[in-house]
Enzyme design. Structure first.
Site, short mmCIF file in Angstrom:
data_model
loop_
_atom_site.label_atom_id
_atom_site.label_comp_id
_atom_site.label_asym_id
_atom_site.label_seq_id
_atom_site.Cartn_x
_atom_site.Cartn_y
_atom_site.Cartn_z
N TYR A 74 0.80 -1.23 0.00
CA TYR A 74 0.00 0.00 0.00
C TYR A 74 0.83 1.28 0.00
O TYR A 74 0.27 2.38 -0.05
CB TYR A 74 -0.95 0.00 1.21
CG TYR A 74 -1.93 -1.16 1.18
CD1 TYR A 74 -2.82 -1.32 0.12
CD2 TYR A 74 -1.96 -2.13 2.19
CE1 TYR A 74 -3.70 -2.38 0.07
CE2 TYR A 74 -2.84 -3.19 2.15
CZ TYR A 74 -3.71 -3.32 1.08
OH TYR A 74 -4.59 -4.36 1.02
N ASN A 124 -12.92 4.31 -2.44
CA ASN A 124 -12.11 3.13 -2.15
C ASN A 124 -12.76 2.48 -0.93
O ASN A 124 -12.54 2.92 0.20
CB ASN A 124 -10.65 3.48 -1.86
CG ASN A 124 -9.82 2.22 -1.63
OD1 ASN A 124 -10.36 1.12 -1.49
ND2 ASN A 124 -8.51 2.37 -1.57
N HIS A 158 -15.25 -6.08 -2.11
CA HIS A 158 -15.36 -7.45 -2.58
C HIS A 158 -16.60 -8.17 -2.05
O HIS A 158 -16.88 -9.30 -2.45
CB HIS A 158 -14.10 -8.23 -2.18
CG HIS A 158 -12.85 -7.46 -2.42
ND1 HIS A 158 -12.45 -7.08 -3.70
CD2 HIS A 158 -11.91 -6.94 -1.58
CE1 HIS A 158 -11.32 -6.38 -3.59
NE2 HIS A 158 -10.97 -6.27 -2.33
N HIS A 180 -8.43 1.87 -6.14
CA HIS A 180 -7.65 1.00 -5.25
C HIS A 180 -6.18 1.34 -5.39
O HIS A 180 -5.69 1.57 -6.50
CB HIS A 180 -7.86 -0.48 -5.58
CG HIS A 180 -9.28 -0.89 -5.41
ND1 HIS A 180 -9.84 -1.06 -4.17
CD2 HIS A 180 -10.26 -1.10 -6.32
CE1 HIS A 180 -11.12 -1.38 -4.32
NE2 HIS A 180 -11.41 -1.40 -5.62
N SER A 203 -3.76 -0.84 -4.68
CA SER A 203 -3.14 -2.03 -5.27
C SER A 203 -3.92 -2.48 -6.50
O SER A 203 -5.08 -2.10 -6.69
CB SER A 203 -3.11 -3.16 -4.23
OG SER A 203 -4.43 -3.52 -3.85
O1 CA2 Z 1 -5.79 -1.66 -2.79
C1 CA2 Z 1 -6.70 -1.09 -2.18
O2 CA2 Z 1 -6.85 0.12 -2.18
C2 CA2 Z 1 -7.67 -1.92 -1.33
O3 CA2 Z 1 -8.94 -1.33 -1.45
C3 CA2 Z 1 -7.16 -1.84 0.09
C4 CA2 Z 1 -7.96 -2.72 1.06
C5 CA2 Z 1 -8.08 -4.14 0.53
O4 CA2 Z 1 -8.92 -4.90 1.38
C6 CA2 Z 1 -8.62 -4.17 -0.89
O5 CA2 Z 1 -8.64 -5.52 -1.31
C7 CA2 Z 1 -7.75 -3.35 -1.82
C8 CA2 Z 1 -7.26 -2.80 2.41
C9 CA2 Z 1 -7.08 -1.49 3.08
C10 CA2 Z 1 -6.37 -1.73 4.37
O6 CA2 Z 1 -5.42 -0.71 4.50
C11 CA2 Z 1 -4.32 -0.95 5.24
C12 CA2 Z 1 -3.66 0.16 5.67
C13 CA2 Z 1 -2.52 0.03 6.40
C14 CA2 Z 1 -2.02 -1.21 6.70
C15 CA2 Z 1 -2.69 -2.33 6.26
C16 CA2 Z 1 -3.85 -2.20 5.53
#
Ligand code: CA2
Length: 148
Positions: A22, A73, A79, A99, A101
């Site tokens: 991220y 986002n 999902h 997103h 990622s």
């Molecule tokens: O890639 C993205 O922006 C996501 O929306 C991020 C979500 C994930 O569940 C999606 O599949 C893709 C996760 C966000 C969690 O953010 C974090 C921030 C700091 C540390 C760990 C996770």
């Protein structure tokens, strides 16, 4: 033109964990950059982040009569949440799904988006910069100015 920016669960923790996926930019950094780009484009942005599905849906309902477009986002709710798609469809505010990622290059359960069928466009895989591209693209598609 008023653009809502809505971020979902745990995105408030950006920059603190999983930098390989991220990045190291914080949500506050992203919102600051969006405000700069909004100034350049002559639009207003209104940013919010919520961890709960219901809070996200409430935020979407608030857009009625207040937002001309949105960046969303929804994090992991992307999902799973038909309820959030229903809310987005109900308010009929054009939105770009964003997103950090590339969800299509990740685990199978992240390769499906409940929201994408209702979205005007999807931007994923560019990290924090993707929000900027999404804002420029959305404003351009709404008839505002979109540069570079
Ligand atoms: O890639 C993205 O922006 C996501 O929306 C991020 C979500 C994930 O569940 C999606 O599949 C893709 C996760 C966000 C969690 O953010 C974090 C921030 C700091 C540390 C760990 C996770």
């Amino acid at each position: 033109m008023r653009i809502a920016v809505l971020n979902g669960p745990s995105l408030n923790l950006l920059g603190s964990r999983e930098p390989a996926i991220y990045g190291t930019v914080t949500l506050a950094d992203i919102e600051r950059r969006l405000a700069e780009v909004a100034d350049e484009l002559g639009v207003a942005v209104d940013c919010a982040q919520h961890n709960g599905e219901g809070e996200l849906i409430d935020a979407v309902h608030e857009w009625r009569g207040r937002a001309d477009g949105a960046l969303v986002n929804a994090g992991a709710y992307t999902h799973t949440s038909l309820a959030l798609r229903d809310a987005l469809t109900a308010v009929a505010v054009p939105f770009v799904e964003v997103h950090l990622s590339n969800i299509f290059a990740r685990e199978p359960e992240r390769r499906v988006s409940m929201l994408a069928p209702a979205a005007r466009a999807v931007v994923c895989g560019f990290g924090a910069t993707g929000y900027e591209w999404a804002l420029r693209g959305l404003v351009g598609s709404l008839g505002g100015v979109a540069r570079g």
